[in-house]
Write a protein that holds these residues in place. Structure first.
Motif, PDB file in Angstrom:
ATOM      1  N   GLY A 363       0.796  -1.219   0.000  1.00  0.00           N
ATOM      2  CA  GLY A 363       0.000   0.000   0.000  1.00  0.00           C
ATOM      3  C   GLY A 363       0.824   1.262   0.000  1.00  0.00           C
ATOM      4  N   GLU A 364       2.149   1.107   0.022  1.00  0.00           N
ATOM      5  CA  GLU A 364       3.045   2.270   0.028  1.00  0.00           C
ATOM      6  C   GLU A 364       3.905   2.265  -1.234  1.00  0.00           C
ATOM      7  OE1 GLU A 364       3.802   2.859   4.846  1.00  0.00           O
ATOM      8  OE2 GLU A 364       5.472   2.347   3.503  1.00  0.00           O
ATOM      9  N   VAL A 365       4.350   3.465  -1.608  1.00  0.00           N
ATOM     10  CA  VAL A 365       5.297   3.612  -2.710  1.00  0.00           C
ATOM     11  C   VAL A 365       6.647   3.976  -2.117  1.00  0.00           C
ATOM     12  CG1 VAL A 365       5.912   4.893  -4.791  1.00  0.00           C
ATOM     13  CG2 VAL A 365       3.524   4.315  -4.356  1.00  0.00           C
ATOM     14  N   THR A 366       7.625   3.098  -2.347  1.00  0.00           N
ATOM     15  CA  THR A 366       8.990   3.345  -1.883  1.00  0.00           C
ATOM     16  C   THR A 366       9.834   3.710  -3.092  1.00  0.00           C
ATOM     17  OG1 THR A 366       8.751   1.738  -0.080  1.00  0.00           O
ATOM     18  CG2 THR A 366      10.996   2.369  -0.705  1.00  0.00           C
ATOM     19  N   ALA A 367      10.415   4.893  -3.085  1.00  0.00           N
ATOM     20  CA  ALA A 367      11.225   5.359  -4.207  1.00  0.00           C
ATOM     21  C   ALA A 367      12.702   5.334  -3.825  1.00  0.00           C
ATOM     22  CB  ALA A 367      10.810   6.760  -4.614  1.00  0.00           C
ATOM     23  N   VAL A 489      -0.678  -6.241 -15.829  1.00  0.00           N
ATOM     24  CA  VAL A 489      -1.659  -7.293 -16.111  1.00  0.00           C
ATOM     25  C   VAL A 489      -1.406  -8.520 -15.245  1.00  0.00           C
ATOM     26  CG1 VAL A 489      -0.451  -8.606 -17.925  1.00  0.00           C
ATOM     27  CG2 VAL A 489      -2.941  -8.311 -18.061  1.00  0.00           C
ATOM     28  N   ARG A 490      -0.213  -8.633 -14.705  1.00  0.00           N
ATOM     29  CA  ARG A 490       0.152  -9.757 -13.831  1.00  0.00           C
ATOM     30  C   ARG A 490      -0.499  -9.647 -12.448  1.00  0.00           C
ATOM     31  NH1 ARG A 490       4.739 -13.083 -14.457  1.00  0.00           N
ATOM     32  NH2 ARG A 490       5.499 -14.068 -12.550  1.00  0.00           N
ATOM     33  N   LYS A 491      -0.776  -8.407 -12.039  1.00  0.00           N
ATOM     34  CA  LYS A 491      -1.370  -8.115 -10.723  1.00  0.00           C
ATOM     35  C   LYS A 491      -0.582  -8.785  -9.594  1.00  0.00           C
ATOM     36  CE  LYS A 491      -6.019  -7.374 -12.520  1.00  0.00           C
ATOM     37  NZ  LYS A 491      -7.431  -7.806 -12.543  1.00  0.00           N
ATOM     38  N   PRO A 492       0.698  -8.490  -9.500  1.00  0.00           N
ATOM     39  CA  PRO A 492       1.538  -9.107  -8.468  1.00  0.00           C
ATOM     40  C   PRO A 492       1.376  -8.408  -7.120  1.00  0.00           C
ATOM     41  CG  PRO A 492       2.855  -7.612  -9.751  1.00  0.00           C
ATOM     42  CD  PRO A 492       1.464  -7.540 -10.327  1.00  0.00           C
ATOM     43  N   GLN A 493       2.029  -8.973  -6.119  1.00  0.00           N
ATOM     44  CA  GLN A 493       2.033  -8.345  -4.803  1.00  0.00           C
ATOM     45  C   GLN A 493       3.124  -7.286  -4.687  1.00  0.00           C
ATOM     46  OE1 GLN A 493       1.855 -11.868  -5.066  1.00  0.00           O
ATOM     47  NE2 GLN A 493      -0.362 -11.606  -4.900  1.00  0.00           N
ATOM     48  N   ILE A 494       4.141  -7.398  -5.546  1.00  0.00           N
ATOM     49  CA  ILE A 494       5.288  -6.478  -5.483  1.00  0.00           C
ATOM     50  C   ILE A 494       5.564  -5.941  -6.884  1.00  0.00           C
ATOM     51  CG2 ILE A 494       7.742  -6.249  -4.913  1.00  0.00           C
ATOM     52  CD1 ILE A 494       7.334  -8.772  -3.113  1.00  0.00           C
ATOM     53  N   TYR A 495       5.620  -4.629  -7.025  1.00  0.00           N
ATOM     54  CA  TYR A 495       5.977  -3.983  -8.292  1.00  0.00           C
ATOM     55  C   TYR A 495       7.371  -3.392  -8.169  1.00  0.00           C
ATOM     56  CZ  TYR A 495       1.096  -4.195  -9.890  1.00  0.00           C
ATOM     57  OH  TYR A 495      -0.146  -4.624 -10.282  1.00  0.00           O
ATOM     58  N   LEU A 496       8.205  -3.682  -9.158  1.00  0.00           N
ATOM     59  CA  LEU A 496       9.555  -3.123  -9.201  1.00  0.00           C
ATOM     60  C   LEU A 496       9.697  -2.319 -10.493  1.00  0.00           C
ATOM     61  CD1 LEU A 496      11.618  -6.293  -8.137  1.00  0.00           C
ATOM     62  CD2 LEU A 496      10.771  -4.460  -6.659  1.00  0.00           C
ATOM     63  N   PHE A 497       9.849  -1.021 -10.371  1.00  0.00           N
ATOM     64  CA  PHE A 497      10.020  -0.150 -11.537  1.00  0.00           C
ATOM     65  C   PHE A 497      11.456   0.365 -11.533  1.00  0.00           C
ATOM     66  CE2 PHE A 497       5.508   0.086 -10.481  1.00  0.00           C
ATOM     67  CZ  PHE A 497       4.906  -0.167 -11.708  1.00  0.00           C
ATOM     68  N   ARG A 513       1.591   7.812 -13.035  1.00  0.00           N
ATOM     69  CA  ARG A 513       1.752   7.592 -11.603  1.00  0.00           C
ATOM     70  C   ARG A 513       0.424   7.754 -10.854  1.00  0.00           C
ATOM     71  NH1 ARG A 513       4.493  11.388  -9.540  1.00  0.00           N
ATOM     72  NH2 ARG A 513       5.139  12.603 -11.375  1.00  0.00           N
ATOM     73  N   ALA A 514      -0.405   8.672 -11.350  1.00  0.00           N
ATOM     74  CA  ALA A 514      -1.729   8.847 -10.743  1.00  0.00           C
ATOM     75  C   ALA A 514      -2.598   7.622 -10.976  1.00  0.00           C
ATOM     76  CB  ALA A 514      -2.398  10.093 -11.324  1.00  0.00           C
ATOM     77  N   ALA A 515      -2.519   7.062 -12.190  1.00  0.00           N
ATOM     78  CA  ALA A 515      -3.301   5.868 -12.506  1.00  0.00           C
ATOM     79  C   ALA A 515      -2.791   4.653 -11.740  1.00  0.00           C
ATOM     80  CB  ALA A 515      -3.244   5.589 -14.019  1.00  0.00           C
ATOM     81  N   LEU A 516      -1.486   4.614 -11.499  1.00  0.00           N
ATOM     82  CA  LEU A 516      -0.895   3.483 -10.769  1.00  0.00           C
ATOM     83  C   LEU A 516      -1.420   3.402  -9.332  1.00  0.00           C
ATOM     84  CD1 LEU A 516       2.896   3.365 -11.780  1.00  0.00           C
ATOM     85  CD2 LEU A 516       1.181   1.589 -12.153  1.00  0.00           C
ATOM     86  N   LYS A 517      -1.671   4.551  -8.737  1.00  0.00           N
ATOM     87  CA  LYS A 517      -2.126   4.544  -7.342  1.00  0.00           C
ATOM     88  C   LYS A 517      -3.413   3.763  -7.172  1.00  0.00           C
ATOM     89  CE  LYS A 517       0.037   8.834  -5.731  1.00  0.00           C
ATOM     90  NZ  LYS A 517      -0.190  10.195  -5.184  1.00  0.00           N
ATOM     91  N   GLY A 518      -4.296   3.866  -8.162  1.00  0.00           N
ATOM     92  CA  GLY A 518      -5.551   3.143  -8.062  1.00  0.00           C
ATOM     93  C   GLY A 518      -5.412   1.655  -8.287  1.00  0.00           C
ATOM     94  N   GLU A 519      -4.350   1.251  -8.989  1.00  0.00           N
ATOM     95  CA  GLU A 519      -4.152  -0.169  -9.318  1.00  0.00           C
ATOM     96  C   GLU A 519      -3.282  -0.892  -8.300  1.00  0.00           C
ATOM     97  OE1 GLU A 519      -5.371  -2.079 -11.907  1.00  0.00           O
ATOM     98  OE2 GLU A 519      -6.700  -0.377 -12.295  1.00  0.00           O
ATOM     99  N   THR A 520      -2.545  -0.146  -7.511  1.00  0.00           N
ATOM    100  CA  THR A 520      -1.557  -0.777  -6.627  1.00  0.00           C
ATOM    101  C   THR A 520      -1.816  -0.458  -5.155  1.00  0.00           C
ATOM    102  OG1 THR A 520      -0.049   1.103  -6.866  1.00  0.00           O
ATOM    103  CG2 THR A 520       0.188  -0.687  -8.456  1.00  0.00           C
ATOM    104  N   THR A 521      -3.079  -0.263  -4.807  1.00  0.00           N
ATOM    105  CA  THR A 521      -3.404   0.136  -3.429  1.00  0.00           C
ATOM    106  C   THR A 521      -3.018  -0.915  -2.394  1.00  0.00           C
ATOM    107  OG1 THR A 521      -5.640  -0.691  -3.811  1.00  0.00           O
ATOM    108  CG2 THR A 521      -5.277   1.683  -4.098  1.00  0.00           C
ATOM    109  N   ILE A 526       8.036  -0.417  -5.501  1.00  0.00           N
ATOM    110  CA  ILE A 526       9.397   0.121  -5.349  1.00  0.00           C
ATOM    111  C   ILE A 526       9.786   0.735  -6.690  1.00  0.00           C
ATOM    112  CG2 ILE A 526      11.799  -0.377  -4.802  1.00  0.00           C
ATOM    113  CD1 ILE A 526      10.877  -2.763  -3.171  1.00  0.00           C
ATOM    114  N   ILE A 527      10.106   2.025  -6.673  1.00  0.00           N
ATOM    115  CA  ILE A 527      10.434   2.744  -7.903  1.00  0.00           C
ATOM    116  C   ILE A 527      11.869   3.255  -7.826  1.00  0.00           C
ATOM    117  CG2 ILE A 527       9.901   4.751  -9.328  1.00  0.00           C
ATOM    118  CD1 ILE A 527       7.038   4.603  -8.388  1.00  0.00           C
ATOM    119  N   VAL A 528      12.647   2.928  -8.845  1.00  0.00           N
ATOM    120  CA  VAL A 528      13.968   3.528  -9.015  1.00  0.00           C
ATOM    121  C   VAL A 528      13.822   4.618 -10.060  1.00  0.00           C
ATOM    122  CG1 VAL A 528      16.266   3.165  -9.974  1.00  0.00           C
ATOM    123  CG2 VAL A 528      15.354   1.539  -8.335  1.00  0.00           C
TER     124      VAL A 528
END
Length: 579
Positions: A363-367, A489-497, A513-521, A526-528
């Motif tokens: 539920g958090e975005v770690t950059a 489309v994979r709908k994983p538990q962890i996203y790595l960008f 990034r705004a659209a991602l918030k609704g999909e990754t609540t 984790i964003i690099v």
């Protein structure tokens, strides 16, 4: 090379059939000179025409049988060798898929391509020859000697002088040529590497007008391989003339001494002609062995290289033991924890990252932000175990990732790599690469979230539009958006960008990034990134410098406490934007 022949297990009955057919062919060829001797001795000399027709017809029948079994043996041996090559290539490819990036770095992609194609083809070609010759050559040599001695044991003494000279010639020539075959395969690797770089980097080469430089590089690698090939062929070229010279001198000796024995009444003319035929068979069987000496060393060098790949144990091994963590997709939350993690690349003096500790919660975005070479991409690559850490632990939901199977671990992760890589196929094929059974609605939703639907809808064939190799018919931003859709489309538990927004304009970046918030609540993100605008809104920002965390907090906290972060921000944003 014998180690590779373990893959012949499924074809053992076909191999046995080839051996039996070659044996029948050899027997038919050994029988023909005796029949010819009978025709001359009992038919031609005595003028018995019916006997000539009778034995001549029998010779035709034996020849027909020999031809049929030879064709059958060729067909079967080709099928066995083709199946063997297919199985070894498949096994090699599947094994290479299990390699960590460390093995790829060690062996090299160009070398792996050569080993999977050229090297296996060399072994495959020799296998056909071995199946045909390893029975035929000894059978013809030993059988020919026995039949020749049965015709005239005294005249057989000619072989006592000829065969050792022939064997010594083969040994001397082969011993000079064998080392060059091993060198040739390495130079093919080098040529493959230069060619691959030249083709994949054609845009850079054109933009910097480096045609001449690349032409020289290719010419050097090509010329080096050519010179080695010429040298080894010059050495092996002595084989045939020397063989024919010894063969012709042996024929002269047989005719000379055989003529004397015929004139003295110790031998018949038909037996002399049969003896000469058997001598040819013996010599040609040794000639076949010499051909093996030409092919086998090169195939042996190739087999060593293929076995080196197959015997390479990936550094990253899955632990299979009782009590290993079990995964239940319903209970997976995606909490990622780095606990005092350090890692260095093989052969490097200094660690790429050291003492890294943080938590990335669902539920958090770690950059993660930092200068070039600070270890951002390295840190990301440790989560899916592309490399194994040197110290510390990486945990998901409290379980060390080394206790999870590779499949179990990576099924929870949606990775968007730094370099957007697409595959040949259609747009929908590439998005479904993340989830093969994704519905059309899921594919469309993922592309809309990734801001890819805008350009997809403008394509003539939309989601069925073709993608060329590497996505070369798309722009950098379009490739990045399709890569993001593939992960979504994979709908994983962890996203790595991993710096996955670098090719996007600021407007598209913000919308995505705004659209991602609704999909990754409910997922861990984790964003690099290199751009401050991409990470400013993150719940937590990690600032890396020379492989260490020098700042941890949100944008406002880091502006107040982290000098490195302030420098990055001031280098990218104006004072008005910072304020």
């Amino acid at each position: 090379m014998i180690k590779l022949f373990r893959f012949l297990g499924p074809y053992r009955w076909a191999v046995a059939a080839v051996m039996a057919l070659i044996l029948m062919q050899s027997l038919s060829e050994l029988y023909l000179p005796t029949l010819m001797a009978d025709i001359i001795n009992d038919g031609v000399v005595k003028g018995d025409i019916p006997y000539i027709w009778k034995i001549g017809g029998f010779m035709l029948a034996v020849t027909a049988v020999g031809t049929v079994v030879s064709i059958a043996a060729s067909y079967l041996s080709s099928r066995v060798a083709a199946g063997f090559g297919r199985d070894v290539r498949s096994k090699t490819f599947r094994h290479v898929e299990n390699f960590s990036l460390q093995e790829f770095d060690k062996i090299g992609t160009a070398s792996l391509i050569t080993r999977t194609t050229n090297d296996i083809t060399q072994v495959q070609q020799v296998l056909i020859m071995m199946m045909r010759l390893m029975v035929a050559a000894p059978m013809m040599c030993v059988g020919g000697l026995i039949m020749a001695i049965s015709k005239d044991s005294h005249l057989s003494l000619v072989f006592v002088g000829a065969i050792p000279i022939l064997a010594l010639t083969i040994f001397l020539i082969a011993s000079k040529g064998i080392p060059y075959f091993r060198v040739m395969q390495k130079k093919i690797d080098k040529l493959n590497l230069v060619l691959r770089e030249g083709l994949t980097g054609i845009r850079v080469i054109r933009s910097f007008n480096r045609f001449e430089h690349e032409t020289v590089r290719f010419a050097d690698a090509n010329g080096d391989l050519t010179q080695t090939a010429i040298k080894v062929n010059q050495i092996m070229a002595f084989m045939m003339p020397m063989m024919m010279l010894i063969l012709n001198f042996s024929s002269i000796a047989i005719i000379w001494f055989g003529g004397l024995r015929v004139s003295s009444g110790h031998m018949q003319v038909g037996d002399l002609m049969a003896f000469l035929q058997y001598a040819m068979q013996i010599m040609f069987s040794l000639l076949m062995v010499s051909m093996m000496f030409v092919m086998v060393p090169r195939a042996s060098a190739s087999a060593v290289r293929v076995n080196e790949v197959l015997n390479t144990v990936p550094v990253i091994e899955e632990k299979r033991k009782d009590g290993a963590a079990k995964s239940d997709s319903r209970s997976v939350r995606g909490l990622v924890e780095f606990d005092n993690v350090s890692f260095r690349y093989p052969g490097a003096e200094n660690p790429a990252i050291s003492g890294i500790s943080f938590q990335a919660s669902p539920g958090e975005v770690t950059a993660i932000i930092g200068g070039t070479g600070s270890g951002k991409s390295t840190l990301i690559s440790l989560v899916p175990r592309f490399y194994d850490i040197e110290e510390g632990a990486v945990r998901i939901d409290g379980t060390d990732i080394r206790e999870l199977s590779i499949e179990q671990l990576r099924s929870q992760i949606g990775l968007v790599p730094q370099k957007a890589l697409l595959f040949t196929g259609t747009v929908s094929d590439n998005i479904r690469y993340g989830k093969t059974d994704a519905t059309d609605a899921e594919v469309k939703r993922a592309s809309e979230t990734a801001q890819a639907s805008e350009f997809i809808e403008d394509l003539p064939e939309r989601y069925e539009a073709p993608i060329s190799q590497g996505g070369s018919n798309l722009s950098g931003g379009q490739k990045q958006r399709l890569s993001i859709a593939r992960a979504l489309v994979r709908k994983p538990q962890i996203y790595l960008f991993d710096d996955s927004f670098s090719a996007l304009d600021f407007k598209t970046d913000a919308k995505l990034r705004a659209a991602l918030k609704g999909e990754t609540t409910e997922a861990t993100v984790i964003i690099v990134a290199q751009r401050v605008s991409t990470v400013m809104d993150a719940d937590r920002i990690l600032v890396l410098d020379e492989g260490r965390i020098v700042g941890n907090g949100n944008h406002r906290e880091l502006m107040a406490s982290c000098d490195v972060y302030r420098e990055i921000v001031s280098s990218q944003l104006s004072e008005e934007e910072i304020a």
